[in-house]
Design an enzyme around this catalytic site. Structure first.
Site, PDB file in Angstrom:
ATOM      1  CG  LEU A   2      83.501  41.771 -16.588  1.00 13.97           C
ATOM      2  CD1 LEU A   2      83.037  40.893 -17.737  1.00 13.97           C
ATOM      3  CD2 LEU A   2      82.371  41.983 -15.593  1.00 13.97           C
ATOM      4  CE1 TYR A  25      85.179  35.017 -27.636  1.00 10.55           C
ATOM      5  CE2 TYR A  25      84.855  33.648 -29.584  1.00 10.55           C
ATOM      6  CZ  TYR A  25      84.371  34.546 -28.655  1.00 10.55           C
ATOM      7  OH  TYR A  25      83.066  34.973 -28.741  1.00 10.55           O
TER       8      TYR A  25
HETATM    9  C1  15L Z   1      82.074  35.021 -32.174  1.00 10.53           C
HETATM   10  O1  15L Z   1      82.048  34.336 -31.162  1.00 10.53           O
HETATM   11  C2  15L Z   1      82.506  36.430 -32.131  1.00 10.53           C
HETATM   12  O2  15L Z   1      82.191  37.066 -30.921  1.00 10.53           O
HETATM   13  C3  15L Z   1      81.972  37.244 -33.295  1.00 10.53           C
HETATM   14  O3  15L Z   1      82.687  38.438 -33.367  1.00 10.53           O
HETATM   15  C4  15L Z   1      82.061  36.487 -34.619  1.00 10.53           C
HETATM   16  O4  15L Z   1      83.387  36.354 -34.979  1.00 10.53           O
HETATM   17  C5  15L Z   1      81.370  35.149 -34.469  1.00 10.53           C
HETATM   18  O5  15L Z   1      81.845  34.424 -33.364  1.00 10.53           O
HETATM   19  C6  15L Z   1      81.496  34.274 -35.707  1.00 10.53           C
HETATM   20  O6  15L Z   1      81.887  33.110 -35.592  1.00 10.53           O
HETATM   21  O7  15L Z   1      81.152  34.738 -36.785  1.00 10.53           O
END
Ligand code: 15L
Length: 265
Positions: free
Chosen positions: A50, A134
């Site tokens: 991507l 993230y």
């Molecule tokens: C997320 O955004 C992640 O992609 C997932 O792996 C989990 O960690 C989830 O959040 C979470 O908060 O449990």
């Protein structure tokens, strides 16, 4: 809605949705950097990185709607988040626009608002409070989605996913569990509902202890069937194996908040 592209097909959520989507969208194109290990002969797959716009354009060719689960799915080093989620997220929307795709469903995350305390009930109009790089990348993705909706007429739905799994995995996930079938419902609203312009929904099932006011999703017809209360014994047994985390246990984002934390508790 005929041809649907799903990015992130080799990831955790992508793997689950690969099984649930074909009866609804038989012309489903899967994409990821690498093919799923168990790719079946009847599944269509095109690899794409991507962070490369030309590769994004190639997978968007002839597509009507996109479910974008691709990218980095947990906290990580800045450069990985930058390439996969910031550059990758921008490229995906830009490629969709250039190729005339009509709708995008973007997998945002609860980590866009992870620094709200658990005693606050929040809707989707609150100020974002990301709990890491993230989370920032998910806020960015939502912003790019809004831009392409308002400026170019792409119909965009962002789903702030809690935790999509077969069962809630611990105490925190009792509030934010999302049954895979309920995620399919939300994707269908994004891909099919005539009144979508730009929307943010919470990706959460019918959980009594939810922290989120998801009334926008319900206005669009969302009727979740998963109930985390049915799995409380399992979740609490798993919770008992975890160490207490005073910061993480205070905030909605959990361990994403306590990770690298040196602020004021
Ligand atoms: C997320 O955004 C992640 O992609 C997932 O792996 C989990 O960690 C989830 O959040 C979470 O908060 O449990």
């Amino acid at each position: 809605m005929s041809r649907i592209l799903m990015t992130g097909a080799s990831g955790g959520i992508g793997t689950r949705l690969r099984k649930l989507l074909p009866p609804i969208y038989p012309d489903l194109l899967l994409s990821d950097i690498r093919p799923p290990k168990d790719l079946a002969p009847n599944e269509q797959f095109k690899a794409a990185d991507l962070s490369d716009l030309a590769q994004c354009e190639a997978i968007c060719e002839g597509v009507d709607g996109i479910i974008h689960f691709g990218g980095y799915s947990v906290e990580g080093p800045w450069n990985d988040i930058l390439q996969a989620n910031i550059i990758g997220g921008y490229n995906l929307f830009e490629a969709a626009y250039r190729k005339g795709v009509k709708r995008v469903v973007f997998a945002s995350s609860n980590h866009a608002v992870g620094f709200y305390p658990r005693h606050r009930r929040i809707d989707t109009d609150v100020t974002v409070r990301p709990d890491g790089r993230y989370g920032v990348s998910k806020v960015f993705g939502e912003a790019v989605g809004a831009l392409y909706a308002d400026k170019h007429g792409l119909k965009v739905t962002c789903i702030r996913i809690g935790n999509c799994d077969e069962k809630p995995l611990d105490h925190r996930r009792i509030a934010m569990w999302l049954m895979p079938e309920d995620l399919v419902q939300l994707c269908r609203i994004g891909l099919e509902h005539p009144d979508i312009h730009f929307e943010i929904f919470y990706g959460v099932s019918l959980n009594e202890r939810a922290w989120w006011d998801n009334h926008r999703a319900y206005e669009f017809g969302y009727r979740p069937i998963g109930r985390s209360e049915d799995h409380v014994a399992h979740a609490m047994a798993e919770q008992a194996k975890l160490k207490p985390d005073p910061i993480g246990d205070h905030f909605q984002g959990g361990a994403f908040c306590s990770n690298e934390f040196d602020g004021d508790a």
